[in-house]
Motif scaffolding. Structure first.
Motif, PDB file in Angstrom:
ATOM      1  N   ASP A 135     -24.446 -55.879   4.973  1.00 26.93           N
ATOM      2  CA  ASP A 135     -25.319 -55.088   5.720  1.00 26.93           C
ATOM      3  C   ASP A 135     -24.665 -54.236   6.520  1.00 26.93           C
ATOM      4  OD1 ASP A 135     -27.082 -56.422   4.194  1.00 26.93           O
ATOM      5  OD2 ASP A 135     -27.623 -57.898   5.746  1.00 26.93           O
ATOM      6  N   LEU A 136     -23.376 -54.760   7.212  1.00 21.40           N
ATOM      7  CA  LEU A 136     -22.928 -54.040   8.134  1.00 21.40           C
ATOM      8  C   LEU A 136     -22.300 -52.676   7.497  1.00 21.40           C
ATOM      9  CD1 LEU A 136     -21.379 -56.825  10.199  1.00 21.40           C
ATOM     10  CD2 LEU A 136     -23.004 -54.973  11.015  1.00 21.40           C
ATOM     11  N   ARG A 163     -23.082 -51.333   4.520  1.00 24.03           N
ATOM     12  CA  ARG A 163     -23.869 -50.183   4.227  1.00 24.03           C
ATOM     13  C   ARG A 163     -24.159 -49.519   5.302  1.00 24.03           C
ATOM     14  NH1 ARG A 163     -25.973 -54.228   0.543  1.00 24.03           N
ATOM     15  NH2 ARG A 163     -27.155 -55.066   2.199  1.00 24.03           N
ATOM     16  N   ALA A 164     -24.577 -50.018   6.701  1.00 25.23           N
ATOM     17  CA  ALA A 164     -25.108 -49.317   7.647  1.00 25.23           C
ATOM     18  C   ALA A 164     -23.839 -48.292   8.361  1.00 25.23           C
ATOM     19  CB  ALA A 164     -25.252 -50.280   8.953  1.00 25.23           C
ATOM     20  N   PHE A 165     -22.699 -48.848   8.276  1.00 27.72           N
ATOM     21  CA  PHE A 165     -21.575 -47.635   8.791  1.00 27.72           C
ATOM     22  C   PHE A 165     -21.402 -46.925   7.746  1.00 27.72           C
ATOM     23  CE2 PHE A 165     -20.890 -51.281  11.808  1.00 27.72           C
ATOM     24  CZ  PHE A 165     -20.491 -50.731  12.965  1.00 27.72           C
ATOM     25  N   GLN A 166     -21.433 -46.946   6.539  1.00 23.69           N
ATOM     26  CA  GLN A 166     -21.113 -46.090   5.311  1.00 23.69           C
ATOM     27  C   GLN A 166     -22.084 -44.924   5.609  1.00 23.69           C
ATOM     28  OE1 GLN A 166     -20.472 -48.425   2.044  1.00 23.69           O
ATOM     29  NE2 GLN A 166     -18.053 -48.604   2.328  1.00 23.69           N
ATOM     30  N   ARG A 167     -23.510 -45.598   5.581  1.00 24.91           N
ATOM     31  CA  ARG A 167     -24.497 -44.586   5.543  1.00 24.91           C
ATOM     32  C   ARG A 167     -24.367 -43.450   6.685  1.00 24.91           C
ATOM     33  NH1 ARG A 167     -29.231 -48.009   6.125  1.00 24.91           N
ATOM     34  NH2 ARG A 167     -28.801 -48.515   3.792  1.00 24.91           N
ATOM     35  N   HIS A 168     -23.646 -43.704   7.761  1.00 24.90           N
ATOM     36  CA  HIS A 168     -23.496 -42.674   8.770  1.00 24.90           C
ATOM     37  C   HIS A 168     -22.016 -42.069   8.982  1.00 24.90           C
ATOM     38  CE1 HIS A 168     -27.373 -43.603  10.826  1.00 24.90           C
ATOM     39  NE2 HIS A 168     -27.190 -44.726  10.152  1.00 24.90           N
ATOM     40  N   GLY A 169     -21.300 -42.381   7.526  1.00 26.16           N
ATOM     41  CA  GLY A 169     -20.149 -41.870   7.599  1.00 26.16           C
ATOM     42  C   GLY A 169     -18.794 -42.183   8.132  1.00 26.16           C
TER      43      GLY A 169
END
Length: 229
Positions: free
Chosen positions: A144-145, A147-153
């Protein structure tokens, strides 16, 4: 109201609800069980803590049952509240990151973060000088972490890119900046006593000296920061 796009990573609501509901029930059950055997334990000459068990056994019914259930439930609520206070949630923006632990907020500007990874149960934000902006304990899922960080680059790392640079600390270790050895001595004592708040503050003091420190079973390991090429 802030309308910035963000992604929040937190413990599932079902898990949080289970803690709030389960701990009071468990506390009540434990004290009810102790009340039930108080008279028997009080009759054992070799059993420890005879005084408290005799006191519990002397309380008449139904007050003994009501009291054990009530005190156990309240104790469970206190433990659940302590767990909530230490629970970490992470909100990731394009512009930065916000950590929330028990209402205590820590914010990190995006321009200062060079990478993110998980080290065991620790979420780590790397700074542009290779130092660590944050190393926070959490039970959040790594996937989950990521995905969250990768989603925002953000750059998500599978492991600490500088793990081979750590050296085990011992008193008098050479090559440390002035004052760092003394801080590591104090921090070793804080770890020995289990004073995690003091250890965290000393980690921040060391980071200002250009020293990154982490621990493994109360043993400290350190490395120096440097400018990225």
């Amino acid at each position: 109201m802030d309308a910035r796009r963000s992604t929040v990573v937190a413990e599932p609501r079902s898990q949080v609800a289970l803690v709030w509901a389960g701990f009071p029930v468990l506390g009540a059950a434990v004290l009810f069980g102790l009340r039930s055997i108080a008279g028997w334990v009080a009759g054992l000459s070799w059993a420890p803590m005879q005084g408290p068990f005799r006191l519990v056994a002397s309380v008449p019914e139904p007050w003994a049952m009501i009291g054990s259930l009530g005190i156990g439930a309240v104790g469970g609520l206190v433990i659940a509240g302590m767990a909530a206070y230490e629970r970490l949630s992470v909100e990731v923006f394009d512009e930065g990151v916000e950590f929330n632990r028990g209402g205590r907020l820590r914010n990190f500007d995006r321009t200062l973060v060079s990478g993110v990874f998980v080290d065991g149960k620790k979420l780590v934000l790397l700074g542009v000088d290779t130092g660590e902006l944050a190393r926070e304990s959490s039970d959040l899922k790594t996937a989950d972490l990521a995905r969250a960080f990768q989603r925002h680059g953000y750059q998500w790392l599978e492991k600490d890119p500088y793990e081979d640079r750590y050296r085990r600390w011992a008193a008098g270790t050479p090559d440390l900046p002035p004052g760092a050895d003394a801080l590591l001595k104090v921090r070793a004592e804080a770890l020995r006593k289990g004073d995690h708040e003091d250890a965290a503050q000393l980690r921040e003091e060391l980071s200002r000296l250009g020293v990154v420190v982490r621990e493994d079973k109360k043993r400290q390991f350190w490395r120096l920061t440097r400018s990225l090429p």
